[in-house]
Design an enzyme around this catalytic site. Structure first.
Site, PDB file in Angstrom:
ATOM      1  N   PRO A  68      35.199  38.949  45.950  1.00 57.36           N
ATOM      2  CA  PRO A  68      35.031  38.140  45.021  1.00 57.36           C
ATOM      3  C   PRO A  68      34.539  38.872  43.868  1.00 57.36           C
ATOM      4  O   PRO A  68      33.514  39.453  43.793  1.00 57.36           O
ATOM      5  CB  PRO A  68      34.259  37.118  45.475  1.00 57.36           C
ATOM      6  CG  PRO A  68      34.562  37.147  47.126  1.00 57.36           C
ATOM      7  CD  PRO A  68      34.797  38.479  47.299  1.00 57.36           C
ATOM      8  N   CYS A  69      34.930  38.419  42.514  1.00 55.71           N
ATOM      9  CA  CYS A  69      34.640  39.217  41.411  1.00 55.71           C
ATOM     10  C   CYS A  69      33.595  38.556  40.545  1.00 55.71           C
ATOM     11  O   CYS A  69      32.915  38.837  39.419  1.00 55.71           O
ATOM     12  CB  CYS A  69      35.572  39.454  40.461  1.00 55.71           C
ATOM     13  SG  CYS A  69      36.517  38.266  39.884  1.00 55.71           S
ATOM     14  N   GLN A  70      33.338  37.162  40.931  1.00 58.54           N
ATOM     15  CA  GLN A  70      32.492  36.373  40.034  1.00 58.54           C
ATOM     16  C   GLN A  70      31.122  36.983  39.613  1.00 58.54           C
ATOM     17  O   GLN A  70      30.808  36.779  38.508  1.00 58.54           O
ATOM     18  CB  GLN A  70      32.468  34.787  40.776  1.00 58.54           C
ATOM     19  CG  GLN A  70      33.667  34.095  40.617  1.00 58.54           C
ATOM     20  CD  GLN A  70      34.353  34.275  42.196  1.00 58.54           C
ATOM     21  OE1 GLN A  70      34.186  35.122  42.825  1.00 58.54           O
ATOM     22  NE2 GLN A  70      35.188  33.172  42.496  1.00 58.54           N
TER      23      GLN A  70
END
Length: 322
Positions: A68-70
């Site tokens: 995940p990049c958030q």
């Protein structure tokens, strides 16, 4: 066999399919993305990566990860490793040590590059050849200027993916390299289809197709400065359909996406463009694989594995350490 521990809707799967491989299983936690994968017939384990024992994939040929990049993205709060989601990048090491794959491919937002380089150093200590750096999707025929950080590793020497397109490709000087694919070319747009301020679509690829904040709006080029309004309200931005979003992501338009409208758009934005995935994976798959068992060093291994079946059975039969 290949395992993708943050599978998403299937960008890596479709990239592998273009290269003639369908022996991949994806681990995905999101309920609707899992339903999308199942609707598309993609092998999926609906689970939390951190809760699985990676030893169940021991001896698989390939390991893929797009965490995940958030927590790293410039569009978010950028809490990085202070966010539990940011710490998921370290799962690459946990799985690599347990699986001992022939090759590894990882992708994240560009802010993760220093972490990829740290993990690359660890992998070199495990005997891998590695490369970590930034790649632009437009350089591989994807009609958007999405820049991401990649980590590639293999037990065999390999070459980094060669660009197939360039911003200023001109004549024979560039050989077989073609010009970037413009947004208008990808969507078959004519000048009359555009509003004032949207003429940029005729001369360059789209900007990044995002996952949140109105994924159906392709922001006009240009850097946002502090105090500027929302990305989707930038003058010259273009609203696109779900089918057009898929075309910009190089996802087949008949690929099934489940869920409500906003969720479907988010899922399309979550794709790693399959054309890009194939370009990254091609040199790893082309690298000569090991032909002897990494464990005992004697027996030939079965296709898609890095250890022989006897060693796999022995590992599964061994009592757990406490």
């Amino acid at each position: 066999m290949i395992v993708d521990i943050f599978a998403g809707p299937g960008g890596w799967d479709l990239g592998l399919a273009a290269l003639g491989r369908d022996d991949i299983v994806g681990v995905e936690l999101d309920d609707e993305i899992t339903r999308t994968r199942e609707a598309a017939g993609l092998a999926t384990i609906h689970a939390d990566v951190t809760a699985l024992d990676p030893a169940q994939f021991y001896g698989y040929e390939g390991l893929i990860a797009s965490p995940p990049c958030q927590s790293f993205s410039s569009a978010g709060l950028q809490r990085g490793l202070a966010d539990l989601r940011g710490q998921l990048v370290w799962q690459v090491i946990r799985y690599a040590e347990a699986i001992r794959p022939q090759w590894i491919a990882c992708e994240e937002v560009k802010e993760v590059l220093p972490i990829w380089r740290s993990i690359a150093s660890h992998l070199r200590g495990m005997g891998y050849n590695t490369w970590a750096g930034l790649l632009n999707a437009a350089d591989y025929g994807v009609p958007q200027t999405r820049v991401r950080a990649f980590l590639m590793a293999s037990r065999s020497p390999f070459a980094m993916p060669e660009p197939t397109h360039a911003q200023h490709a001109q004549g024979a000087l560039f050989g077989s390299v073609e010009p970037w694919v413009t947004m208008a070319d990808a969507l078959n747009l004519a000048p009359d289809d555009l509003q004032p301020g949207q003429e940029w679509c005729l001369t360059r690829p789209a900007t990044t197709v995002v996952r949140s904040f109105r994924p159906d709006v392709i922001a006009a080029p240009g850097w946002r400065l502090p105090g500027d309004g929302p990305r989707q309200n930038t003058p010259g931005s273009v609203t696109v359909t779900e089918e057009q979003m898929k075309l910009l992501q190089t996802v087949p338009v008949d690929f099934p996406i489940t869920g409500a409208k906003t969720k479907r758009q988010s899922i399309i934005g979550a794709f790693l463009p399959p054309r890009w995935a194939a370009a990254v994976l091609a040199p790893l798959l082309a690298a000569p694989p090991a032909v002897i068992c990494q464990e005992c060093g004697n027996d030939l291994v079965s296709e898609g594995l890095t250890v022989c079946l006897d060693c796999m059975e022995a590992a599964h039969a061994a009592p757990a350490c406490h």
